[in-house]
Design an enzyme around this catalytic site. Sequence first.
Site, PDB file in Angstrom:
ATOM      1  N   ARG A 149       4.370   2.325 -15.356  1.00  0.00           N
ATOM      2  CA  ARG A 149       5.755   2.002 -15.693  1.00  0.00           C
ATOM      3  C   ARG A 149       6.456   3.103 -16.479  1.00  0.00           C
ATOM      4  NH1 ARG A 149       2.573  -2.299 -15.424  1.00  0.00           N
ATOM      5  NH2 ARG A 149       3.379  -4.136 -14.317  1.00  0.00           N
ATOM      6  N   HIS A 180       5.312   2.596 -10.373  1.00  0.00           N
ATOM      7  CA  HIS A 180       4.561   3.225  -9.289  1.00  0.00           C
ATOM      8  C   HIS A 180       5.429   4.051  -8.333  1.00  0.00           C
ATOM      9  CE1 HIS A 180       1.029   1.446 -10.758  1.00  0.00           C
ATOM     10  NE2 HIS A 180       1.019   0.322 -10.075  1.00  0.00           N
ATOM     11  N   HIS A 214      -4.935   3.184  -6.216  1.00  0.00           N
ATOM     12  CA  HIS A 214      -4.798   1.780  -6.626  1.00  0.00           C
ATOM     13  C   HIS A 214      -5.742   0.861  -5.840  1.00  0.00           C
ATOM     14  CE1 HIS A 214      -2.844  -1.805  -8.168  1.00  0.00           C
ATOM     15  NE2 HIS A 214      -1.966  -1.063  -8.846  1.00  0.00           N
ATOM     16  N   ASP A 258      -3.832  -6.113 -17.583  1.00  0.00           N
ATOM     17  CA  ASP A 258      -2.975  -5.137 -16.913  1.00  0.00           C
ATOM     18  C   ASP A 258      -2.574  -4.138 -18.000  1.00  0.00           C
ATOM     19  OD1 ASP A 258      -1.460  -3.730 -15.133  1.00  0.00           O
ATOM     20  OD2 ASP A 258       0.033  -5.298 -14.773  1.00  0.00           O
ATOM     21  N   GLU A 296      -7.429   2.248 -12.499  1.00  0.00           N
ATOM     22  CA  GLU A 296      -6.487   3.295 -12.134  1.00  0.00           C
ATOM     23  C   GLU A 296      -6.538   4.431 -13.155  1.00  0.00           C
ATOM     24  OE1 GLU A 296      -2.587   1.288 -11.469  1.00  0.00           O
ATOM     25  OE2 GLU A 296      -3.829  -0.501 -11.691  1.00  0.00           O
TER      26      GLU A 296
END
Length: 325
Positions: free
Chosen positions: A78, A103, A173, A229, A287
């Site tokens: 982000r 992304h 990803h 996340d 990631e």
Amino acid sequence: MSEHFGTLSDGTPVHRWTLERAGVRVRILSYGGIVQSVQVPDRQGRAEDVVLGFPDLEGYVAHPEPYLGALIGRYANRIAGGRFPLDGRTYALARNNGPNSLHGGERGFDRRVWDVAPVEHGIRLTRVSPHGEEGFPGRLEVSATYRLDAAGALSISYEAVTDAPTVVNLTNHTYWNLSGSGNAGGHLLRLAAGRYTPVDADLVPTGVADVEATRFDFRAERKVGAGYDHNLVLDKGVTGAPEQVAELYDPASGRVLTLSTTEPGLQLYTGEHLGEPFAPGDGIALETQHFPDSPNRPEFPSTVLRPGEEYRSESVYVFSVRRED
């Protein structure tokens, strides 16, 4: 080896490439640089696909938001408010994740068809991202090279150059499920990360904090669970060569994924927003990256790339088994 995989609505053909060595088979698409499947054996020698993917091109086109297996850019993760300053100018990006850019924007690298050429034991994907694509400055020449080594380890190395100052943060990803099916929350994870970046309600970092006595402490192996996340700050920082930072283990199959990277951060995402034909928690994304919102946080490792410089990043995925729990 390559084969026709499908055709986009504008008539662009998409191909699938297969790499195979030491009992590991990896399939990669020219569309989005997607890792469609990774087949590796369990402790009994039985091979299964350990990543989430669709069987056809239509699945990826119809369901882009999970970013299954995709090459992410220009900026992974982000950027707050879809804006960032650079050299006295503010650049506005597409806001495709609430108030943020995520992304790479509305049509990032994951939705582009890449040129593909074979290299020794692998393939090299290339494309040019023109100045202004999704709001990012500079004409960016990008490549991503996927290789299997003699032991079946998968490496993904990224390179990029620009003709104007810009920001770059590339990652893969892929969602891992070392069981081959079902929920992945029972996998065990170990991370060489003593800090993480806490986030606000929009999942944008608010700073850096210690993992001690928090649910982000994976310094000793434990179950992954759900509800992640978040970016983990890797102890090693930015390195010139990949260093081991993570180990994911599935007790049921015995499969182990060991991850090394040059990057300073790792986004742990447990797939809470996965939808049909998958279910929340069916895969775990690891990631490798620079930190979210780095262009707006000068205290974070820089993601600025200038003319005359070369962006380089590499991550290596090693597959093995534990014979006994």
